[in-house]
Write an enzyme that holds these catalytic residues in place. Sequence first.
Site, PDB file in Angstrom:
ATOM      1  N   LYS A   1      30.982   1.044  50.052  1.00 56.30           N
ATOM      2  CA  LYS A   1      30.693   2.465  50.206  1.00 56.30           C
ATOM      3  C   LYS A   1      29.765   3.004  49.130  1.00 56.30           C
ATOM      4  O   LYS A   1      28.807   3.704  49.403  1.00 56.30           O
ATOM      5  CB  LYS A   1      32.009   3.238  50.083  1.00 56.30           C
ATOM      6  CG  LYS A   1      32.465   3.903  51.309  1.00 56.30           C
ATOM      7  CD  LYS A   1      33.757   4.691  51.080  1.00 56.30           C
ATOM      8  CE  LYS A   1      34.724   4.101  50.108  1.00 56.30           C
ATOM      9  NZ  LYS A   1      35.254   4.976  49.106  1.00 56.30           N
TER      10      LYS A   1
ATOM     11  N   ARG B   1      40.719  12.087  50.344  1.00 55.26           N
ATOM     12  CA  ARG B   1      41.527  10.871  50.371  1.00 55.26           C
ATOM     13  C   ARG B   1      42.913  11.143  50.931  1.00 55.26           C
ATOM     14  O   ARG B   1      43.705  10.216  51.064  1.00 55.26           O
ATOM     15  CB  ARG B   1      41.666  10.342  48.958  1.00 55.26           C
ATOM     16  CG  ARG B   1      40.899   9.036  48.726  1.00 55.26           C
ATOM     17  CD  ARG B   1      41.059   8.719  47.284  1.00 55.26           C
ATOM     18  NE  ARG B   1      40.778   7.403  46.860  1.00 55.26           N
ATOM     19  CZ  ARG B   1      39.645   7.047  46.245  1.00 55.26           C
ATOM     20  NH1 ARG B   1      38.652   7.866  46.117  1.00 55.26           N
ATOM     21  NH2 ARG B   1      39.533   5.838  45.770  1.00 55.26           N
TER      22      ARG B   1
ATOM     23  N   ARG C   1      36.206  -3.580  36.342  1.00 55.96           N
ATOM     24  CA  ARG C   1      36.555  -2.174  36.281  1.00 55.96           C
ATOM     25  C   ARG C   1      38.023  -2.122  35.866  1.00 55.96           C
ATOM     26  O   ARG C   1      38.808  -2.970  36.287  1.00 55.96           O
ATOM     27  CB  ARG C   1      36.380  -1.576  37.685  1.00 55.96           C
ATOM     28  CG  ARG C   1      35.614  -0.299  37.677  1.00 55.96           C
ATOM     29  CD  ARG C   1      35.313   0.130  39.071  1.00 55.96           C
ATOM     30  NE  ARG C   1      36.444   0.821  39.684  1.00 55.96           N
ATOM     31  CZ  ARG C   1      36.334   1.548  40.788  1.00 55.96           C
ATOM     32  NH1 ARG C   1      35.172   1.672  41.394  1.00 55.96           N
ATOM     33  NH2 ARG C   1      37.381   2.145  41.306  1.00 55.96           N
TER      34      ARG C   1
ATOM     35  N   ARG D   1      34.362  -8.117  42.058  1.00 53.19           N
ATOM     36  CA  ARG D   1      33.509  -6.999  41.624  1.00 53.19           C
ATOM     37  C   ARG D   1      33.507  -6.876  40.101  1.00 53.19           C
ATOM     38  O   ARG D   1      34.544  -6.927  39.460  1.00 53.19           O
ATOM     39  CB  ARG D   1      34.026  -5.695  42.233  1.00 53.19           C
ATOM     40  CG  ARG D   1      33.274  -4.465  41.723  1.00 53.19           C
ATOM     41  CD  ARG D   1      33.498  -3.267  42.587  1.00 53.19           C
ATOM     42  NE  ARG D   1      34.795  -2.632  42.379  1.00 53.19           N
ATOM     43  CZ  ARG D   1      35.173  -1.520  42.997  1.00 53.19           C
ATOM     44  NH1 ARG D   1      34.386  -0.945  43.882  1.00 53.19           N
ATOM     45  NH2 ARG D   1      36.365  -0.998  42.769  1.00 53.19           N
TER      46      ARG D   1
ATOM     47  N   ARG E   1      46.022   0.301  45.396  1.00 55.56           N
ATOM     48  CA  ARG E   1      45.035   1.198  45.995  1.00 55.56           C
ATOM     49  C   ARG E   1      44.926   0.967  47.499  1.00 55.56           C
ATOM     50  O   ARG E   1      44.798   1.903  48.279  1.00 55.56           O
ATOM     51  CB  ARG E   1      43.650   0.998  45.352  1.00 55.56           C
ATOM     52  CG  ARG E   1      43.624   1.384  43.900  1.00 55.56           C
ATOM     53  CD  ARG E   1      42.294   1.908  43.422  1.00 55.56           C
ATOM     54  NE  ARG E   1      41.128   1.125  43.742  1.00 55.56           N
ATOM     55  CZ  ARG E   1      40.682   0.107  43.018  1.00 55.56           C
ATOM     56  NH1 ARG E   1      41.350  -0.292  41.954  1.00 55.56           N
ATOM     57  NH2 ARG E   1      39.587  -0.515  43.354  1.00 55.56           N
TER      58      ARG E   1
HETATM   59  P1  AMP Z   1      36.940   5.239  43.421  1.00 58.94           P
HETATM   60  O1  AMP Z   1      35.825   5.007  42.460  1.00 58.94           O
HETATM   61  O2  AMP Z   1      36.567   6.136  44.568  1.00 58.94           O
HETATM   62  O3  AMP Z   1      37.602   3.955  43.882  1.00 58.94           O
HETATM   63  O4  AMP Z   1      38.073   6.061  42.615  1.00 58.94           O
HETATM   64  C1  AMP Z   1      38.724   5.519  41.500  1.00 58.94           C
HETATM   65  C2  AMP Z   1      40.070   6.183  41.285  1.00 58.94           C
HETATM   66  O5  AMP Z   1      39.870   7.599  41.025  1.00 58.94           O
HETATM   67  C3  AMP Z   1      41.017   6.145  42.474  1.00 58.94           C
HETATM   68  O6  AMP Z   1      41.746   4.920  42.547  1.00 58.94           O
HETATM   69  C4  AMP Z   1      41.920   7.342  42.175  1.00 58.94           C
HETATM   70  O7  AMP Z   1      42.830   7.057  41.148  1.00 58.94           O
HETATM   71  C5  AMP Z   1      40.930   8.360  41.620  1.00 58.94           C
HETATM   72  N1  AMP Z   1      40.340   9.194  42.699  1.00 58.94           N
HETATM   73  C6  AMP Z   1      39.031   9.222  43.104  1.00 58.94           C
HETATM   74  N2  AMP Z   1      38.862  10.093  44.107  1.00 58.94           N
HETATM   75  C7  AMP Z   1      40.082  10.633  44.357  1.00 58.94           C
HETATM   76  C8  AMP Z   1      40.576  11.592  45.303  1.00 58.94           C
HETATM   77  N3  AMP Z   1      39.765  12.157  46.219  1.00 58.94           N
HETATM   78  N4  AMP Z   1      41.895  11.890  45.252  1.00 58.94           N
HETATM   79  C9  AMP Z   1      42.731  11.333  44.364  1.00 58.94           C
HETATM   80  N5  AMP Z   1      42.344  10.412  43.455  1.00 58.94           N
HETATM   81  C10 AMP Z   1      41.026  10.060  43.443  1.00 58.94           C
END
Ligand code: AMP
Length: 220
Positions: free
Chosen positions: A17, A93, A162, A130, A173
């Site tokens: 994504k 989300r 990461r 990754r 996740r």
């Molecule tokens: P991502 O880079 O989108 O995988 O986001 C990394 C982490 O940030 C996620 O695993 C959540 O802990 C937090 N996070 C990002 N976006 C959201 C969201 N819309 N709602 C809740 N937590 C979020």
Amino acid sequence: MIPGARLIILGRQGAGKGTQCVRLSRHFVVPHISTGDMLRAAVREGTPLGQAAKEVMDSGGLVGDDTMVGIVSERLNSDDARTRGYILDGFPRTVGQAEALDLVTGERPLDAVIDLDVPRSLVLERLSARRVCRDCGTNYVASGNERQPWICEVCGGDVMYRADDTPDAINNRLDLYEQQTSPLINYYQATGRLTVVDGVASPDEVFARLTAAVEASRRK
Ligand code: AMP
């Protein structure tokens, strides 16, 4: 192609994504709004938001809806997003976030909601390989033969795991995705706004499918 668009890209973490959203944001000339990137920046800067979010993020949990809706509403109200549009990556989300977003976007509805579909078994494989540059965030795929320390080709920073790509956090996740995020598919489908794009193909092919899906949604 008409520049400007208001898009949501849904999909499991590891579906590719992030990279596709960067390409789409250049293509449609709109800001790429990644809530994960915004939260990671807050963690790096040690802001109160970052301090509160770090532990939740490291364990693969979700930051609270109220916090997330606040951050995104503020960002969507800035000039660039109001005039040109945006690509939302990682938000909404939960159904609660999607409902709040519908209120925020009321007068300027979304052009398309796309689910970039990649099966869990494949994203698990991809996430385990990754790596990401600590400084500029460029993503890499580890083959196991990289020279250590691994240096980013773009900025010279350290390329590493990461913090939330440990096996436990990855599984957490993906479980949360099934429980909290996949209901969004029904939420958007029920209002006729969802397009599912098969994300299992070369990055160029997936990009072509995504742009075609956006153009088709706009014609509806
Ligand atoms: P991502 O880079 O989108 O995988 O986001 C990394 C982490 O940030 C996620 O695993 C959540 O802990 C937090 N996070 C990002 N976006 C959201 C969201 N819309 N709602 C809740 N937590 C979020």
